[in-house]
Design a protein around this motif. Structure first.
Motif, PDB file in Angstrom:
ATOM      1  N   LYS A 179      -4.298  28.686  30.248  1.00  0.00           N
ATOM      2  CA  LYS A 179      -4.909  29.799  30.975  1.00  0.00           C
ATOM      3  C   LYS A 179      -3.918  30.909  31.293  1.00  0.00           C
ATOM      4  N   LEU A 180      -2.648  30.564  31.463  1.00  0.00           N
ATOM      5  CA  LEU A 180      -1.676  31.540  31.972  1.00  0.00           C
ATOM      6  C   LEU A 180      -0.543  31.841  31.002  1.00  0.00           C
ATOM      7  N   GLY A 181      -0.404  31.045  29.938  1.00  0.00           N
ATOM      8  CA  GLY A 181       0.732  31.194  29.054  1.00  0.00           C
ATOM      9  C   GLY A 181       1.843  30.226  29.433  1.00  0.00           C
ATOM     10  N   ALA A 182       2.878  30.186  28.615  1.00  0.00           N
ATOM     11  CA  ALA A 182       3.923  29.177  28.772  1.00  0.00           C
ATOM     12  C   ALA A 182       4.858  29.437  29.950  1.00  0.00           C
ATOM     13  N   LYS A 183       4.973  30.685  30.368  1.00  0.00           N
ATOM     14  CA  LYS A 183       5.907  31.014  31.452  1.00  0.00           C
ATOM     15  C   LYS A 183       5.177  30.915  32.786  1.00  0.00           C
ATOM     16  N   ILE A 184       5.259  29.729  33.400  1.00  0.00           N
ATOM     17  CA  ILE A 184       4.547  29.484  34.650  1.00  0.00           C
ATOM     18  C   ILE A 184       5.449  28.736  35.621  1.00  0.00           C
ATOM     19  N   LYS A 185       5.051  28.748  36.875  1.00  0.00           N
ATOM     20  CA  LYS A 185       5.780  28.066  37.934  1.00  0.00           C
ATOM     21  C   LYS A 185       4.772  27.377  38.848  1.00  0.00           C
ATOM     22  N   SER A 186       5.125  26.179  39.321  1.00  0.00           N
ATOM     23  CA  SER A 186       4.216  25.431  40.189  1.00  0.00           C
ATOM     24  C   SER A 186       4.689  25.471  41.634  1.00  0.00           C
ATOM     25  N   TYR A 187       3.720  25.487  42.554  1.00  0.00           N
ATOM     26  CA  TYR A 187       3.986  25.505  43.984  1.00  0.00           C
ATOM     27  C   TYR A 187       3.080  24.481  44.668  1.00  0.00           C
ATOM     28  N   SER A 188       3.570  23.926  45.765  1.00  0.00           N
ATOM     29  CA  SER A 188       2.720  23.132  46.644  1.00  0.00           C
ATOM     30  C   SER A 188       3.099  23.471  48.073  1.00  0.00           C
ATOM     31  N   GLY A 189       2.149  23.327  48.981  1.00  0.00           N
ATOM     32  CA  GLY A 189       2.396  23.713  50.358  1.00  0.00           C
ATOM     33  C   GLY A 189       3.165  22.672  51.144  1.00  0.00           C
ATOM     34  N   TYR A 190       3.566  23.033  52.355  1.00  0.00           N
ATOM     35  CA  TYR A 190       4.194  22.081  53.272  1.00  0.00           C
ATOM     36  C   TYR A 190       3.727  22.415  54.685  1.00  0.00           C
ATOM     37  N   PHE A 191       2.656  21.742  55.092  1.00  0.00           N
ATOM     38  CA  PHE A 191       2.124  21.921  56.442  1.00  0.00           C
ATOM     39  C   PHE A 191       2.382  20.651  57.240  1.00  0.00           C
ATOM     40  N   ALA A 192       2.918  20.807  58.446  1.00  0.00           N
ATOM     41  CA  ALA A 192       3.226  19.658  59.291  1.00  0.00           C
ATOM     42  C   ALA A 192       1.948  19.080  59.892  1.00  0.00           C
ATOM     43  N   LYS A 193       1.896  17.752  59.982  1.00  0.00           N
ATOM     44  CA  LYS A 193       0.715  17.096  60.532  1.00  0.00           C
ATOM     45  C   LYS A 193       0.540  17.363  62.025  1.00  0.00           C
ATOM     46  N   ASN A 194       1.647  17.680  62.698  1.00  0.00           N
ATOM     47  CA  ASN A 194       1.567  17.865  64.157  1.00  0.00           C
ATOM     48  C   ASN A 194       1.525  19.331  64.580  1.00  0.00           C
ATOM     49  N   GLN A 195       1.337  20.232  63.613  1.00  0.00           N
ATOM     50  CA  GLN A 195       1.253  21.650  63.939  1.00  0.00           C
ATOM     51  C   GLN A 195      -0.138  22.176  63.620  1.00  0.00           C
ATOM     52  N   ASP A 196      -0.798  22.740  64.616  1.00  0.00           N
ATOM     53  CA  ASP A 196      -2.173  23.212  64.443  1.00  0.00           C
ATOM     54  C   ASP A 196      -2.275  24.732  64.495  1.00  0.00           C
ATOM     55  N   GLN A 197      -1.436  25.368  65.275  1.00  0.00           N
ATOM     56  CA  GLN A 197      -1.523  26.809  65.504  1.00  0.00           C
ATOM     57  C   GLN A 197      -0.418  27.556  64.760  1.00  0.00           C
TER      58      GLN A 197
END
Length: 236
Positions: A111-129
């Motif tokens: 879908k995007l071509g060979a030059k791509i980069k992957s990301y994933s989030g990092y949300f703490a379980k004890n942070q809501d706001q």
């Protein structure tokens, strides 16, 4: 800034090892409007992004179904694995169910071509706001892959027409910071009308809808993307 991105291979390894547990208490309230992305905006409930999100919360499921059970695991999913992966894509969506990091990457490349980069989030379980510090546009297209809430490791990958990805530095109530990615869809014709009405009081195909990329999701973006260190905010 305190953002962390897991590699796709690491994410699959954790899932296969059983470290990525299935959680079932997530409601479909993690969607928001693109107009809500601006400095100073308060965001709540984001600790849910540290867990797996049931398919219904993604928004691309036009028909409601009853909650099901699978084996000994209560899966709080409105759809079976076959219905999610075997059914037709929604309007404006190309989809693929990936069961390995290799197949996930191959779909993204297609879908995007060979030059791509992957990301994933990092949300703490004890942070809501959180409070939005900045909004920076980094891509006009991308492939999003969401870990499904099943015992079998499956990622629902899809590319949606007319999408935009933003880097959104967030400040938590304890002073910690997260570089979050927000995926915004401008073509929402294929989204679940019941969910959009319930959560946002809007109809499909009328207004851009967004979600943050959670810890158990992967965003693939083309290279180059706008600099993550670029300090220029984006006005939406």
């Amino acid at each position: 800034m305190g953002s962390t991105y897991l590699s796709v291979l690491t994410l699959f390894s954790l899932a296969l090892a059983g470290i990525v547990a299935s959680h079932s208490d997530i409601e479909g309230k993690l969607l928001f409007l693109e107009s809500d992305l601006y400095p100073g905006k308060k965001m709540s409930g984001l600790q849910k992004l540290s867990n797996i999100q049931p398919f219904r919360t993604i928004g691309w499921s036009p028909i409601e179904k009853a909650t099901q059970q699978s084996g000994n695991v209560v899966e709080k999913e409105s759809y079976s694995l076959d219905e999610i992966c075997g059914g037709p894509p929604a309007i404006g969506e190309d989809k693929f169910c990936a069961t390995s990091s290799e197949s996930m990457k191959e779909f993204a490349i297609s879908k995007l071509g060979a030059k791509i980069k992957s990301y994933s989030g990092y949300f703490a379980k004890n942070q809501d706001q959180y409070v939005v510090e900045e909004v920076r546009k980094i891509a006009d297209k991308g492939v999003m892959c969401h870990r499904m809430n099943f015992e079998k490791v499956v990622f629902y990958c899809h590319q949606v027409n007319a999408s935009t990805t933003y880097m959104v530095p967030l400040l938590a109530s304890d002073g910690s910071k997260v570089n979050a990615l927000a995926a915004c869809y401008h073509d929402t014709r294929g989204m679940n009308p019941n969910l959009l009405d319930e959560v946002l009081k809007v109809k499909p195909g009328t207004i851009p809808v967004c979600h943050f990329v959670g810890n158990k999701a992967v965003a693939w973006l083309p290279i180059p993307v706008a600099s993550e260190s670029d300090d220029r905010p984006c006005a939406i």
